[in-house]
Design a protein around this motif. Structure first.
Motif, PDB file in Angstrom:
ATOM      1  N   UNK A 107      31.444  -0.619 -31.093  1.00  0.00           N
ATOM      2  CA  UNK A 107      29.958  -0.337 -31.292  1.00  0.00           C
ATOM      3  C   UNK A 107      29.145  -1.670 -31.517  1.00  0.00           C
ATOM      4  N   UNK A 108      29.800  -2.490 -32.292  1.00  0.00           N
ATOM      5  CA  UNK A 108      28.931  -3.687 -32.781  1.00  0.00           C
ATOM      6  C   UNK A 108      29.151  -4.606 -31.574  1.00  0.00           C
ATOM      7  N   UNK A 109      30.345  -4.802 -30.592  1.00  0.00           N
ATOM      8  CA  UNK A 109      30.148  -5.397 -29.464  1.00  0.00           C
ATOM      9  C   UNK A 109      29.054  -5.250 -28.400  1.00  0.00           C
ATOM     10  N   UNK A 110      29.140  -3.900 -28.193  1.00  0.00           N
ATOM     11  CA  UNK A 110      28.073  -3.576 -27.202  1.00  0.00           C
ATOM     12  C   UNK A 110      26.536  -3.509 -27.719  1.00  0.00           C
ATOM     13  N   UNK A 111      26.334  -3.190 -28.888  1.00  0.00           N
ATOM     14  CA  UNK A 111      25.213  -3.182 -29.588  1.00  0.00           C
ATOM     15  C   UNK A 111      24.526  -4.492 -29.763  1.00  0.00           C
ATOM     16  N   UNK A 112      25.234  -5.458 -29.760  1.00  0.00           N
ATOM     17  CA  UNK A 112      25.123  -7.000 -29.803  1.00  0.00           C
ATOM     18  C   UNK A 112      24.785  -7.538 -28.422  1.00  0.00           C
ATOM     19  N   UNK A 113      25.702  -7.012 -27.413  1.00  0.00           N
ATOM     20  CA  UNK A 113      25.093  -7.272 -25.940  1.00  0.00           C
ATOM     21  C   UNK A 113      23.944  -6.721 -25.603  1.00  0.00           C
ATOM     22  N   UNK A 114      23.764  -5.370 -26.129  1.00  0.00           N
ATOM     23  CA  UNK A 114      22.645  -4.698 -25.655  1.00  0.00           C
ATOM     24  C   UNK A 114      21.274  -5.173 -26.092  1.00  0.00           C
ATOM     25  N   UNK A 115      21.519  -5.961 -27.481  1.00  0.00           N
ATOM     26  CA  UNK A 115      20.125  -6.660 -27.809  1.00  0.00           C
ATOM     27  C   UNK A 115      19.994  -7.933 -27.108  1.00  0.00           C
ATOM     28  N   UNK A 116      20.964  -8.656 -26.869  1.00  0.00           N
ATOM     29  CA  UNK A 116      20.919  -9.784 -26.039  1.00  0.00           C
ATOM     30  C   UNK A 116      20.081  -9.587 -24.785  1.00  0.00           C
ATOM     31  N   UNK A 117      20.801  -8.509 -24.011  1.00  0.00           N
ATOM     32  CA  UNK A 117      19.806  -8.040 -22.821  1.00  0.00           C
ATOM     33  C   UNK A 117      18.470  -7.759 -23.092  1.00  0.00           C
ATOM     34  N   UNK A 118      18.056  -7.068 -24.077  1.00  0.00           N
ATOM     35  CA  UNK A 118      16.619  -6.696 -24.701  1.00  0.00           C
ATOM     36  C   UNK A 118      15.723  -8.022 -24.725  1.00  0.00           C
ATOM     37  N   UNK A 119      16.404  -9.078 -25.427  1.00  0.00           N
ATOM     38  CA  UNK A 119      15.835 -10.449 -25.842  1.00  0.00           C
ATOM     39  C   UNK A 119      15.640 -11.033 -24.175  1.00  0.00           C
ATOM     40  N   UNK A 120      16.677 -11.006 -23.369  1.00  0.00           N
ATOM     41  CA  UNK A 120      16.320 -11.628 -22.209  1.00  0.00           C
ATOM     42  C   UNK A 120      15.007 -11.073 -21.325  1.00  0.00           C
ATOM     43  N   UNK A 121      14.914  -9.854 -21.471  1.00  0.00           N
ATOM     44  CA  UNK A 121      13.741  -9.074 -20.776  1.00  0.00           C
ATOM     45  C   UNK A 121      12.257  -9.551 -21.309  1.00  0.00           C
ATOM     46  N   UNK A 122      12.453  -9.320 -22.928  1.00  0.00           N
ATOM     47  CA  UNK A 122      11.311  -9.842 -23.432  1.00  0.00           C
ATOM     48  C   UNK A 122      10.951 -11.278 -23.221  1.00  0.00           C
ATOM     49  N   UNK A 123      11.773 -11.987 -23.639  1.00  0.00           N
ATOM     50  CA  UNK A 123      11.403 -13.605 -23.409  1.00  0.00           C
ATOM     51  C   UNK A 123      11.053 -14.038 -21.846  1.00  0.00           C
TER      52      UNK A 123
END
Length: 534
Positions: free
Chosen positions: A271-287
């Motif tokens: 849960x921790x690992x994939x939540x972290x990766x999901x946030x990174x992908x979200x950050x990439x989209x926003x940035x």
């Protein structure tokens, strides 16, 4: 092993170790630690520079083959040996204690400068309301805000606009730390992490409606398949995953030691690992949606406006805020996200240090927190809100947070696997209560793939930093605050491990002896050998 009797005229037994009141709070705290500044300002640029959409392939491979296996290794050590990093490694084997102190000292250095970045972000949240940087975001940041000196050195010319926000950051963090695991760390993450996610989701949605957003997203996701043939791309993926998950420098060892005995370690880790990766992908989209807007507005190509790290946060993004519709809202959301991400990470970094001294010296939670965090805060407030603070921060980050952590992680993995042969018994412990069982593949990944990847990255970093003076700074500056600092942490770790564990320490904790006895009864017979070695 000598026990400390309680209630029979002897030395009082150490206070019972705090635990997270629920698995959910542990997961929130672990995600809060992993989701930090690097997710927002580092991942998008690393992905863009290393193949765009194609980078997701080595990223996923690195996550599955190195990041998650290392995360489980940290969980297994912390949960099995019920202590801070030094205590857990000491209980694993007497000779392994310096590894724990090495991790503590790395966290010490990171904590000292990390507060400065949070303070910058806090000020820029305020600046966003008036777009205080005007038409020259870069000049404002370095000259007007930081008042950065022309030459790297050690100055005590304080900058008020940085000092007072840093002081506020330290006050907030110390209050959280004094409150303890459940009343402080858990509650802070239960508040800050949802706020961070909510703010960032709104930021991403707003960015997607900017003119030119698709230009940025096309640049971010368009795959460059040829990049997959470049070893440096794969090294970048492994390096980013490694730093992003907060593994191998004491945080996850410490946090997992606060888990209850019957806890699903691997399920929580996934849960921790994939939540972290999901946030990174979200950050990439926003940035990159925002960078696409900047590209169209300025008439430049995306590659000319894209940047990572401090350049993205405090130069590129303010420029976007100045030009975008509802830019002030965009700026408040972005810099507010940096503040919350930084706070949850700083709390986890400090917990490594506080827990270590609490265990070694047998201090109460409040005493350990105040004795540890106040001196760290004072050092931070003396060195970093100055005209030379950014050069010192840059050098410390490069040599300790990047080079130093790689070296420590490589030594840790080699000692635990080849040196002590501890993987089989750690595997048995993880599998007792976990839904996803670890087998021979996990041992091969931790003992084979991870050391090779870490070794390659460490050699690359060593060659890069040896080739020329880092950032063009004077040789003495890099020697003292770069190479010298990295080496001093190793010496310091060896010296701290020589301090005896007294009667008040948690080495002879009856609570741990009960835990260990239960483990032995359930079939972990090799733990008898561990106790002899400890």
């Amino acid at each position: 092993m000598t026990k400390s009797p309680a209630g029979r005229g002897g030395t009082a037994a150490p206070a019972r170790r705090e635990t997270f009141s629920s698995r959910r709070l542990f997961i929130l705290s672990a995600i809060g630690s992993a989701v930090g500044l690097g997710n927002i300002w580092r991942f998008p640029y690393v992905a863009y520079e290393n193949g765009g959409g194609a980078f997701l392939i080595p990223y996923l491979v690195a996550l599955l083959c190195a990041g998650i296996p290392l995360l489980f290794l940290d969980y297994s050590i912390g949960h099995r040996f019920r202590g801070s990093a030094p205590l857990s490694y000491r209980r694993l084997h007497r000779a392994a204690e310096p590894i724990g102190w090495w991790q503590v000292l790395i966290c010490f250095v990171i904590a000292v400068y990390y507060a400065a970045i949070i303070a910058w972000a806090a000020m820029y949240t305020w600046f966003s309301l008036t777009k205080a940087w005007g038409d020259d975001a870069e000049g404002f940041f370095f000259n007007n805000f930081l008042k950065s000196a022309d030459q790297a050195g050690l100055s005590f010319d304080f900058v008020a606009k940085v000092f007072f926000p840093m002081l506020a950051v330290w006050i907030v963090v110390i209050v959280i730390m004094v409150a303890g695991v459940n009343k402080g760390i858990s509650r802070a993450n239960a508040i800050f992490l949802p706020l961070l996610i909510a703010m960032f989701v709104i930021l991403v949605v707003q960015s997607l409606f900017l003119k030119g957003a698709m230009v940025g997203l096309n640049a971010f996701f368009t795959p460059n398949w040829a990049s997959l043939q470049d070893p440096s791309v794969w090294a970048a993926a492994f390096g980013h995953v490694f730093f992003s998950l907060s593994v191998a420098f004491g945080i996850m060892v410490t946090y997992s030691s606060y888990l209850k005995r019957k806890t699903d370690l691997t399920g929580s880790g996934m849960v921790v690992a994939f939540a972290n990766s999901g946030f990174e992908l979200l950050a990439g989209i926003g940035v990159f949606a925002a960078l696409g807007f900047m590209s169209v507005a300025s008439g430049q190509a995306v590659e000319d406006v894209a940047s990572g790290g401090i350049g993205l946060a405090f130069v590129a993004f303010p420029t976007i805020v100045s030009e975008a519709p509802f830019g002030a809202v965009l700026g408040v959301l972005f810099f507010g996200s940096l503040v919350f991400a930084g706070l949850t990470s700083l709390v986890s970094i400090l917990e490594v240090i506080v827990a270590a001294f609490q265990d070694k010296l047998g201090w109460s939670r409040k005493a350990a927190t105040l004795v540890v965090t106040i001196p760290i805060a004072l050092i931070s407030l003396i060195l970093f809100p100055t005209t030379t603070g950014i050069q010192l921060l840059d050098t410390s980050d490069a040599f300790v947070n990047q080079f130093g952590i790689l070296a420590c992680a490589l030594v840790t993995v080699i000692v635990v696997t080849a040196g002590l042969g501890s993987l089989p018994r750690l595997q048995r412990h993880v599998n007792k209560t976990s839904t996803i069982k670890m087998g021979v593949v996990w041992r091969v990944l931790v003992g084979g793939v991870v050391p090779v990847a870490l070794g390659y990255m460490l050699i690359s970093e060593l060659q890069l930093k040896s080739a020329e003076q880092y950032s063009g700074y004077p040789a003495w500056f890099n020697g003292v605050f770069g190479w010298g600092m990295a080496a001093a942490l190793i010496v310091g770790a060896l010296l701290l491990s020589l301090i005896p564990w007294g009667e008040k320490s948690k080495l002879n904790d009856p609570e741990y002896e009960e835990f260990n006895a239960a483990e032995v009864l359930e079939g972990d017979i090799d733990n008898n050998k561990i106790e002899v070695n400890a």
